[in-house]
Design an enzyme around this catalytic site. Structure first.
Site, PDB file in Angstrom:
ATOM      1  N   GLY A  54      -9.958  17.577 -31.052  1.00 22.82           N
ATOM      2  CA  GLY A  54      -8.802  17.018 -31.982  1.00 22.82           C
ATOM      3  C   GLY A  54      -7.766  16.134 -31.210  1.00 22.82           C
ATOM      4  O   GLY A  54      -7.590  15.430 -30.935  1.00 22.82           O
ATOM      5  N   SER A  55      -6.480  17.475 -30.616  1.00 22.46           N
ATOM      6  CA  SER A  55      -5.789  16.789 -29.472  1.00 22.46           C
ATOM      7  C   SER A  55      -5.966  16.264 -28.667  1.00 22.46           C
ATOM      8  O   SER A  55      -5.794  15.618 -28.192  1.00 22.46           O
ATOM      9  CB  SER A  55      -5.037  17.979 -29.174  1.00 22.46           C
ATOM     10  OG  SER A  55      -5.561  19.375 -29.004  1.00 22.46           O
TER      11      SER A  55
ATOM     12  N   ASP B  90     -15.580  24.655 -30.998  1.00 15.28           N
ATOM     13  CA  ASP B  90     -14.292  23.987 -31.234  1.00 15.28           C
ATOM     14  C   ASP B  90     -12.989  24.898 -30.965  1.00 15.28           C
ATOM     15  O   ASP B  90     -12.599  25.963 -31.775  1.00 15.28           O
ATOM     16  CB  ASP B  90     -14.362  24.342 -33.714  1.00 15.28           C
ATOM     17  CG  ASP B  90     -12.975  24.349 -34.102  1.00 15.28           C
ATOM     18  OD1 ASP B  90     -12.200  23.225 -33.141  1.00 15.28           O
ATOM     19  OD2 ASP B  90     -13.052  24.127 -35.373  1.00 15.28           O
ATOM     20  N   GLY B  91     -12.016  23.817 -30.791  1.00 19.39           N
ATOM     21  CA  GLY B  91     -10.922  24.636 -29.855  1.00 19.39           C
ATOM     22  C   GLY B  91     -10.786  24.284 -28.418  1.00 19.39           C
ATOM     23  O   GLY B  91     -10.961  24.954 -27.818  1.00 19.39           O
ATOM     24  N   GLY B  92      -9.644  23.952 -28.279  1.00 14.99           N
ATOM     25  CA  GLY B  92      -9.143  23.242 -26.609  1.00 14.99           C
ATOM     26  C   GLY B  92     -10.068  22.796 -26.298  1.00 14.99           C
ATOM     27  O   GLY B  92     -10.632  22.864 -24.662  1.00 14.99           O
TER      28      GLY B  92
ATOM     29  N   MET C 186     -11.224  27.267 -43.557  1.00 21.35           N
ATOM     30  CA  MET C 186     -10.195  28.904 -42.940  1.00 21.35           C
ATOM     31  C   MET C 186      -9.669  29.437 -44.517  1.00 21.35           C
ATOM     32  O   MET C 186      -8.532  28.870 -44.296  1.00 21.35           O
ATOM     33  CB  MET C 186      -9.438  28.178 -41.879  1.00 21.35           C
ATOM     34  CG  MET C 186     -10.450  27.628 -40.440  1.00 21.35           C
ATOM     35  SD  MET C 186      -9.165  27.206 -39.289  1.00 21.35           S
ATOM     36  CE  MET C 186      -9.759  25.359 -39.984  1.00 21.35           C
TER      37      MET C 186
ATOM     38  N   HIS D 247     -14.440  22.418 -42.199  1.00 20.94           N
ATOM     39  CA  HIS D 247     -14.902  23.981 -41.810  1.00 20.94           C
ATOM     40  C   HIS D 247     -13.638  24.687 -42.830  1.00 20.94           C
ATOM     41  O   HIS D 247     -12.185  24.451 -42.777  1.00 20.94           O
ATOM     42  CB  HIS D 247     -13.943  23.130 -39.800  1.00 20.94           C
ATOM     43  CG  HIS D 247     -13.260  25.917 -39.747  1.00 20.94           C
ATOM     44  ND1 HIS D 247     -12.801  24.818 -38.174  1.00 20.94           N
ATOM     45  CD2 HIS D 247     -13.722  26.505 -39.931  1.00 20.94           C
ATOM     46  CE1 HIS D 247     -12.874  26.200 -37.765  1.00 20.94           C
ATOM     47  NE2 HIS D 247     -12.829  26.790 -38.814  1.00 20.94           N
TER      48      HIS D 247
ATOM     49  N   ASP E  99     -10.460  20.111 -40.826  1.00 21.85           N
ATOM     50  CA  ASP E  99     -10.337  21.867 -40.770  1.00 21.85           C
ATOM     51  C   ASP E  99      -9.423  22.063 -42.541  1.00 21.85           C
ATOM     52  O   ASP E  99      -8.257  21.525 -42.864  1.00 21.85           O
ATOM     53  CB  ASP E  99      -8.931  21.055 -39.839  1.00 21.85           C
ATOM     54  CG  ASP E  99     -10.688  21.662 -38.686  1.00 21.85           C
ATOM     55  OD1 ASP E  99     -10.682  22.783 -38.374  1.00 21.85           O
ATOM     56  OD2 ASP E  99      -9.853  21.181 -37.617  1.00 21.85           O
TER      57      ASP E  99
ATOM     58  N   MET F  96     -15.550  29.578 -32.396  1.00 24.08           N
ATOM     59  CA  MET F  96     -14.131  28.979 -32.342  1.00 24.08           C
ATOM     60  C   MET F  96     -14.310  29.716 -30.954  1.00 24.08           C
ATOM     61  O   MET F  96     -13.516  30.808 -30.483  1.00 24.08           O
ATOM     62  CB  MET F  96     -13.729  30.215 -33.585  1.00 24.08           C
ATOM     63  CG  MET F  96     -13.644  30.051 -35.095  1.00 24.08           C
ATOM     64  SD  MET F  96     -13.864  27.646 -35.365  1.00 24.08           S
ATOM     65  CE  MET F  96     -11.736  27.614 -34.278  1.00 24.08           C
TER      66      MET F  96
ATOM     67  N   SER G 204     -11.696  16.096 -34.313  1.00 21.57           N
ATOM     68  CA  SER G 204     -11.007  17.428 -35.983  1.00 21.57           C
ATOM     69  C   SER G 204     -10.002  16.240 -36.113  1.00 21.57           C
ATOM     70  O   SER G 204      -9.019  15.659 -35.207  1.00 21.57           O
ATOM     71  CB  SER G 204     -10.370  18.376 -35.569  1.00 21.57           C
ATOM     72  OG  SER G 204      -9.397  18.895 -36.561  1.00 21.57           O
TER      73      SER G 204
ATOM     74  N   GLY H 194      -6.746  27.841 -36.929  1.00 15.89           N
ATOM     75  CA  GLY H 194      -4.836  27.906 -37.846  1.00 15.89           C
ATOM     76  C   GLY H 194      -3.982  26.814 -37.140  1.00 15.89           C
ATOM     77  O   GLY H 194      -3.447  26.486 -37.654  1.00 15.89           O
ATOM     78  N   PHE H 195      -4.529  26.609 -35.833  1.00 18.05           N
ATOM     79  CA  PHE H 195      -3.692  25.021 -35.060  1.00 18.05           C
ATOM     80  C   PHE H 195      -5.000  24.139 -34.465  1.00 18.05           C
ATOM     81  O   PHE H 195      -5.219  25.189 -33.626  1.00 18.05           O
ATOM     82  CB  PHE H 195      -2.187  25.924 -34.433  1.00 18.05           C
ATOM     83  CG  PHE H 195      -1.594  26.343 -35.194  1.00 18.05           C
ATOM     84  CD1 PHE H 195      -0.487  26.222 -36.178  1.00 18.05           C
ATOM     85  CD2 PHE H 195      -1.848  28.019 -35.697  1.00 18.05           C
ATOM     86  CE1 PHE H 195      -0.018  27.372 -36.933  1.00 18.05           C
ATOM     87  CE2 PHE H 195      -1.029  28.980 -36.181  1.00 18.05           C
ATOM     88  CZ  PHE H 195      -0.124  28.345 -37.252  1.00 18.05           C
ATOM     89  N   GLY H 196      -3.990  23.268 -34.291  1.00 19.11           N
ATOM     90  CA  GLY H 196      -4.626  22.834 -33.156  1.00 19.11           C
ATOM     91  C   GLY H 196      -3.708  22.526 -31.801  1.00 19.11           C
ATOM     92  O   GLY H 196      -2.621  23.237 -31.541  1.00 19.11           O
ATOM     93  N   GLY H 197      -4.665  22.231 -30.444  1.00 19.50           N
ATOM     94  CA  GLY H 197      -3.631  21.900 -28.950  1.00 19.50           C
ATOM     95  C   GLY H 197      -3.460  23.584 -28.719  1.00 19.50           C
ATOM     96  O   GLY H 197      -2.751  23.666 -27.817  1.00 19.50           O
TER      97      GLY H 197
ATOM     98  N   HIS I 269     -14.492  15.898 -38.581  1.00 15.29           N
ATOM     99  CA  HIS I 269     -14.506  17.319 -38.544  1.00 15.29           C
ATOM    100  C   HIS I 269     -12.939  17.803 -39.521  1.00 15.29           C
ATOM    101  O   HIS I 269     -12.137  16.934 -39.273  1.00 15.29           O
ATOM    102  CB  HIS I 269     -14.153  18.023 -37.235  1.00 15.29           C
ATOM    103  CG  HIS I 269     -14.369  19.192 -37.394  1.00 15.29           C
ATOM    104  ND1 HIS I 269     -15.535  20.709 -37.530  1.00 15.29           N
ATOM    105  CD2 HIS I 269     -13.036  20.687 -37.320  1.00 15.29           C
ATOM    106  CE1 HIS I 269     -14.928  21.747 -37.701  1.00 15.29           C
ATOM    107  NE2 HIS I 269     -12.933  21.988 -37.463  1.00 15.29           N
TER     108      HIS I 269
ATOM    109  N   MET J 168      -7.370  24.851 -44.485  1.00 19.57           N
ATOM    110  CA  MET J 168      -6.542  26.249 -43.937  1.00 19.57           C
ATOM    111  C   MET J 168      -6.058  26.601 -45.430  1.00 19.57           C
ATOM    112  O   MET J 168      -5.629  25.361 -45.849  1.00 19.57           O
ATOM    113  CB  MET J 168      -5.274  25.936 -43.517  1.00 19.57           C
ATOM    114  CG  MET J 168      -6.190  25.725 -41.857  1.00 19.57           C
ATOM    115  SD  MET J 168      -5.039  25.116 -40.321  1.00 19.57           S
ATOM    116  CE  MET J 168      -5.645  24.543 -39.202  1.00 19.57           C
TER     117      MET J 168
END
Ligand code: DX5
Ligand code: ZN
Length: 217
Positions: free
Chosen positions: A196-197, A174-176, A67, A65, A34, A136, A9, A141-144, A32, A36
């Site tokens: 991402g992170s 997607d996410g974590g 959002m 993606h 993102d 999801m 991401s 809304g946020f990475g990390g 990816h 927003m």
């Protein structure tokens, strides 16, 4: 089992070096992107000019993606700016079926997604019309953010529903996503992992990507 695809991401990349960051992830399966809008999610990221810049810098598949509230307003713009795939949230439009159809008419891969608090049933009616379903695994809304463990069962259920209708659509998470949970997600039926992170870390995206690959090997 088919090889799991990796989609770093760009949200976590160093935007002063976007071209180099895309080079560093050239071994990935897609990038990816993102988007927003500060309405659908409580954050703003970036939009068309950054996507267009990424398009000029890479031949990677660009997985966008959205959002964004009422994403149907912008599908053509994002397709023209370089999106190869477009994913819309079921919560962002009363016309998700129409939006998915519009993405396909633009000749792009169509994805649908839903927030962690939305029942899976919300996407069931369009499963036969999409190329990808995104689970999801954080509130968007946020990475990390930390991975929500209930997502694993959601991946399993969606994979089963897709199999039941004979769909080979991707199940993306997607996410974590980290090297610690990647294997478990693949075993549950995920075919694309967004990260991402855990990719764009201090030792560079190529190393981050390699760690995820190793975890899946
Ligand atoms: C969150 C975005 C994600 C985000 C993932 O709203 O949709 O794509 O960049 O970041 P990590 O992998 O750090 O959770
Ligand atoms: Zn995303």
């Amino acid at each position: 089992m088919t090889r799991v695809k990796l989609a770093p991401s760009l949200l976590s990349c160093d935007f002063t070096r976007l071209g180099e960051e895309l080079q560093a992830i050239a071994g990935a399966d897609s990038a990816h992107v993102d988007v927003m809008d500060g309405m659908f999610v409580p954050n703003l990221s970036f939009g068309l000019p950054i996507l267009a810049a990424a398009r000029r810098a890479t031949s990677l598949f660009l997985d966008v993606h959205l959002m964004v509230e009422r994403p149907e307003r912008y599908l053509r713009d994002f397709a023209e700016a370089g999106a190869d795939g477009l994913t819309v949230h079921v919560e962002a439009t009363p016309h998700v079926h129409r939006a998915v159809g519009a993405i396909r008419e633009l000749g792009r891969r169509a994805g649908v997604t839903l927030n962690p608090g939305t029942p899976l049933e919300a996407v069931r009616p369009v499963l036969g019309d999409v190329d990808l379903v995104l689970v999801m695994s954080v509130n968007p809304g946020f990475g990390g953010q930390r991975f929500l463990p209930a997502s694993v069962e959601r991946v399993r259920t969606l994979r089963r529903w897709l199999d039941e209708i004979g769909s080979a659509a991707d199940v993306q998470v997607d996410g974590g996503v980290t090297p610690e949970n990647a294997r478990m997600l693949a075993d549950a039926g995920a075919t694309v992992l967004v990260a991402g992170s855990s990719v764009f870390g201090p030792d560079g995206a190529a190393a981050g990507l390699a760690r995820l690959r190793e975890a899946l090997a």
